[in-house]
Design a protein around this motif. Structure first.
Motif, PDB file in Angstrom:
ATOM      1  N   TYR A  79       0.823  -1.211   0.000  1.00  0.00           N
ATOM      2  CA  TYR A  79       0.000   0.000   0.000  1.00  0.00           C
ATOM      3  C   TYR A  79       0.857   1.260   0.000  1.00  0.00           C
ATOM      4  O   TYR A  79       0.633   2.180  -0.794  1.00  0.00           O
ATOM      5  CB  TYR A  79      -0.928  -0.004   1.211  1.00  0.00           C
ATOM      6  CG  TYR A  79      -1.726   1.264   1.349  1.00  0.00           C
ATOM      7  CD1 TYR A  79      -2.893   1.449   0.612  1.00  0.00           C
ATOM      8  CD2 TYR A  79      -1.299   2.285   2.183  1.00  0.00           C
ATOM      9  CE1 TYR A  79      -3.614   2.627   0.719  1.00  0.00           C
ATOM     10  CE2 TYR A  79      -2.013   3.462   2.298  1.00  0.00           C
ATOM     11  CZ  TYR A  79      -3.168   3.632   1.564  1.00  0.00           C
ATOM     12  OH  TYR A  79      -3.866   4.794   1.672  1.00  0.00           O
ATOM     13  N   GLU A  80       1.833   1.323   0.896  1.00  0.00           N
ATOM     14  CA  GLU A  80       2.679   2.516   0.979  1.00  0.00           C
ATOM     15  C   GLU A  80       3.455   2.719  -0.326  1.00  0.00           C
ATOM     16  O   GLU A  80       3.624   3.849  -0.784  1.00  0.00           O
ATOM     17  CB  GLU A  80       3.663   2.406   2.152  1.00  0.00           C
ATOM     18  CG  GLU A  80       3.008   2.424   3.533  1.00  0.00           C
ATOM     19  CD  GLU A  80       2.430   3.794   3.919  1.00  0.00           C
ATOM     20  OE1 GLU A  80       2.475   4.722   3.108  1.00  0.00           O
ATOM     21  OE2 GLU A  80       1.914   3.905   5.051  1.00  0.00           O
ATOM     22  N   GLY A  81       3.896   1.614  -0.902  1.00  0.00           N
ATOM     23  CA  GLY A  81       4.637   1.704  -2.156  1.00  0.00           C
ATOM     24  C   GLY A  81       3.755   2.187  -3.283  1.00  0.00           C
ATOM     25  O   GLY A  81       4.133   3.065  -4.080  1.00  0.00           O
ATOM     26  N   MET A  84       0.990   3.938  -2.992  1.00  0.00           N
ATOM     27  CA  MET A  84       0.629   5.334  -2.782  1.00  0.00           C
ATOM     28  C   MET A  84       1.778   6.262  -3.153  1.00  0.00           C
ATOM     29  O   MET A  84       1.549   7.357  -3.660  1.00  0.00           O
ATOM     30  CB  MET A  84       0.209   5.582  -1.326  1.00  0.00           C
ATOM     31  CG  MET A  84      -1.109   4.946  -0.927  1.00  0.00           C
ATOM     32  SD  MET A  84      -2.415   5.002  -2.152  1.00  0.00           S
ATOM     33  CE  MET A  84      -2.613   6.762  -2.385  1.00  0.00           C
ATOM     34  N   ASN A  85       3.002   5.857  -2.894  1.00  0.00           N
ATOM     35  CA  ASN A  85       4.137   6.698  -3.283  1.00  0.00           C
ATOM     36  C   ASN A  85       4.211   6.869  -4.789  1.00  0.00           C
ATOM     37  O   ASN A  85       4.541   7.952  -5.277  1.00  0.00           O
ATOM     38  CB  ASN A  85       5.450   6.117  -2.748  1.00  0.00           C
ATOM     39  CG  ASN A  85       5.693   6.528  -1.313  1.00  0.00           C
ATOM     40  OD1 ASN A  85       4.929   7.289  -0.742  1.00  0.00           O
ATOM     41  ND2 ASN A  85       6.762   6.016  -0.734  1.00  0.00           N
ATOM     42  N   MET A  86       3.886   5.809  -5.520  1.00  0.00           N
ATOM     43  CA  MET A  86       3.899   5.951  -6.979  1.00  0.00           C
ATOM     44  C   MET A  86       2.755   6.854  -7.427  1.00  0.00           C
ATOM     45  O   MET A  86       2.927   7.701  -8.295  1.00  0.00           O
ATOM     46  CB  MET A  86       3.811   4.579  -7.636  1.00  0.00           C
ATOM     47  CG  MET A  86       5.111   3.797  -7.480  1.00  0.00           C
ATOM     48  SD  MET A  86       5.212   2.372  -8.554  1.00  0.00           S
ATOM     49  CE  MET A  86       4.327   1.166  -7.603  1.00  0.00           C
ATOM     50  N   VAL A  87       1.584   6.689  -6.811  1.00  0.00           N
ATOM     51  CA  VAL A  87       0.431   7.525  -7.172  1.00  0.00           C
ATOM     52  C   VAL A  87       0.733   9.004  -6.880  1.00  0.00           C
ATOM     53  O   VAL A  87       0.463   9.877  -7.694  1.00  0.00           O
ATOM     54  CB  VAL A  87      -0.835   7.082  -6.397  1.00  0.00           C
ATOM     55  CG1 VAL A  87      -1.979   8.060  -6.615  1.00  0.00           C
ATOM     56  CG2 VAL A  87      -1.264   5.687  -6.836  1.00  0.00           C
ATOM     57  N   MET A  88       1.324   9.269  -5.718  1.00  0.00           N
ATOM     58  CA  MET A  88       1.520  10.663  -5.291  1.00  0.00           C
ATOM     59  C   MET A  88       2.798  11.303  -5.808  1.00  0.00           C
ATOM     60  O   MET A  88       2.831  12.474  -6.134  1.00  0.00           O
ATOM     61  CB  MET A  88       1.565  10.726  -3.761  1.00  0.00           C
ATOM     62  CG  MET A  88       0.204  10.767  -3.130  1.00  0.00           C
ATOM     63  SD  MET A  88       0.355  11.243  -1.417  1.00  0.00           S
ATOM     64  CE  MET A  88       1.438   9.988  -0.809  1.00  0.00           C
ATOM     65  N   HIS A  89       3.889  10.543  -5.799  1.00  0.00           N
ATOM     66  CA  HIS A  89       5.191  11.137  -6.122  1.00  0.00           C
ATOM     67  C   HIS A  89       5.806  10.584  -7.396  1.00  0.00           C
ATOM     68  O   HIS A  89       6.535  11.278  -8.091  1.00  0.00           O
ATOM     69  CB  HIS A  89       6.217  10.860  -5.007  1.00  0.00           C
ATOM     70  CG  HIS A  89       5.706  11.036  -3.623  1.00  0.00           C
ATOM     71  ND1 HIS A  89       5.379  12.272  -3.112  1.00  0.00           N
ATOM     72  CD2 HIS A  89       5.488  10.149  -2.621  1.00  0.00           C
ATOM     73  CE1 HIS A  89       4.976  12.122  -1.850  1.00  0.00           C
ATOM     74  NE2 HIS A  89       5.031  10.848  -1.530  1.00  0.00           N
ATOM     75  N   GLY A  90       5.587   9.317  -7.652  1.00  0.00           N
ATOM     76  CA  GLY A  90       6.407   8.609  -8.636  1.00  0.00           C
ATOM     77  C   GLY A  90       5.903   8.630 -10.057  1.00  0.00           C
ATOM     78  O   GLY A  90       6.650   8.401 -10.989  1.00  0.00           O
ATOM     79  N   MET A 110       5.689   8.813   6.586  1.00  0.00           N
ATOM     80  CA  MET A 110       5.905   7.542   7.290  1.00  0.00           C
ATOM     81  C   MET A 110       5.894   6.353   6.349  1.00  0.00           C
ATOM     82  O   MET A 110       6.053   5.210   6.783  1.00  0.00           O
ATOM     83  CB  MET A 110       4.809   7.342   8.341  1.00  0.00           C
ATOM     84  CG  MET A 110       4.930   8.289   9.525  1.00  0.00           C
ATOM     85  SD  MET A 110       3.439   8.241  10.546  1.00  0.00           S
ATOM     86  CE  MET A 110       3.595   6.609  11.264  1.00  0.00           C
ATOM     87  N   GLY A 111       5.704   6.610   5.073  1.00  0.00           N
ATOM     88  CA  GLY A 111       5.551   5.506   4.119  1.00  0.00           C
ATOM     89  C   GLY A 111       6.810   4.667   3.991  1.00  0.00           C
ATOM     90  O   GLY A 111       6.791   3.453   4.214  1.00  0.00           O
ATOM     91  N   LEU A 112       7.912   5.308   3.632  1.00  0.00           N
ATOM     92  CA  LEU A 112       9.168   4.565   3.475  1.00  0.00           C
ATOM     93  C   LEU A 112       9.606   3.937   4.799  1.00  0.00           C
ATOM     94  O   LEU A 112       9.977   2.759   4.819  1.00  0.00           O
ATOM     95  CB  LEU A 112      10.260   5.476   2.881  1.00  0.00           C
ATOM     96  CG  LEU A 112      10.035   5.925   1.424  1.00  0.00           C
ATOM     97  CD1 LEU A 112      11.057   6.978   0.999  1.00  0.00           C
ATOM     98  CD2 LEU A 112      10.092   4.732   0.475  1.00  0.00           C
TER      99      LEU A 112
END
Ligand SMILES: Nc1ncnc2c1ncn2[C@@H]1O[C@H](COP(=O)(O)OP(=O)(O)O)[C@@H](O)[C@H]1O
Ligand SMILES: [Mg+2]
Lengths: 141, 115
Positions: free
Chosen positions: A47-49, A51-57, A109-111
């Motif tokens: 999930y965190e991974g 979301m990081n792609m959705v938001m940042h990546g 807190m994701g990473l």
């Protein structure tokens, strides 16, 4: 030996489908009878991974590889990359936009969550090229 | 205690996931930062939050929650209700503030076991 590999595509800024790959993975692991605690750890990391792609990546993939002795999650995106990995790994550090923060994202807190929940965590990134994360979950303990 | 008991006792409005109302409630969690909730919410909990967008359903599903209770007069997006119906996650509405409901839930016996 790899018993099974599955690749999920994740689209940048697509909140409609954000999280679905991880829910799919969870259901898949549940159906093969994996330990619920381990499923939860893998779910958090996926999930965190995602979301990081959705938001940042931007666009990328979340893949899962199931082996006899371990499960591996891979994140691979073609986004902007991360300039300072050490800083990005710090709890509380986030460059998330305000509109995302209002939605409860961007706690930074994701990473750290991923690192905490995986038995092995490796991240590599190149500015302008993208980010890759590998998370290994051992099945032997 | 099951979700339905909480619904009846506190007069919560059920917006979705009626199939999940018989789920056992095994704890509670309050939080609006998704990563914090993802990291800490106990299995089978009721989650009190002001977030109403569709991503809360993935969080609730992945943490195997019993229900989500939206507090503070906030309301969920239509997509949230749809997704929660698919995943059988009850979305409940409590018009008051999270603190007040959390206190009442605790008094009613909703407590977190050591995880
Ligand atoms: N896939 C990615 N591509 C580009 N930058 C990223 C990626 N993942 C994380 N980052 C950067 O690392 C920071 C910290 O990430 P994280 O710990 O997940 O916190 P958050 O997502 O809440 O900001 C992000 O704010 C962002 O700057
Ligand atoms: Mg993140």
């Amino acid at each position: 030996m790899t018993d099974l590999k599955k690749i999920f595509h994740v689209k940048g800024n697509d909140f409609t489908h954000a999280g679905e790959a991880s829910v799919n993975i969870k259901n898949m692991l549940k159906s093969i009878g994996l330990d619920p605690k381990l499923i939860r750890r893998i779910g958090v990391c996926g999930y965190e991974g995602e979301m990081n792609m959705v938001m940042h990546g931007g666009d990328g993939t979340l893949s899962i590889e199931i082996n006899t002795d371990k499960i591996i999650l891979y994140l691979d995106d073609n986004g902007p990359g991360i300039e300072d990995l050490e800083l990005a790994m710090k709890e509380g550090y986030s460059t998330a936009k305000d509109e995302y923060r209002e939605m409860g994202f961007g706690a930074g807190m994701g990473l750290p969550n991923m690192k905490k929940n995986a038995d092995e965590f490796t991240i590599s990134s190149k500015v302008g090229r993208g980010t890759q994360v590998k998370m290994v979950f051992s099945l032997n303990h | 205690m099951i979700v339905k008991d909480i619904v009846n006792r506190f007069g919560l409005e059920v917006l979705s996931g009626k199939e999940g109302l018989d789920q056992k409630v095994m704890g509670g969690h309050c939080g609006d930062l998704l990563s914090e909730v993802m990291g800490n919410a106990p299995v089978g909990c009721v989650w009190l939050t002001v977030q109403g967008h569709q991503n809360i359903v993935a969080v609730a599903t992945l943490r195997e929650m019993a229900a989500v209770i939206i507090t503070g007069g906030q309301t969920p997006d239509p997509e949230t209700i749809q997704k929660a119906d698919t995943e059988n996650i009850p979305i409940l509405l409590y018009p008051g503030l999270a603190f007040d409901l959390a206190g009442q839930l605790y008094e009613a016996g909703v407590k977190n076991m050591d995880t």
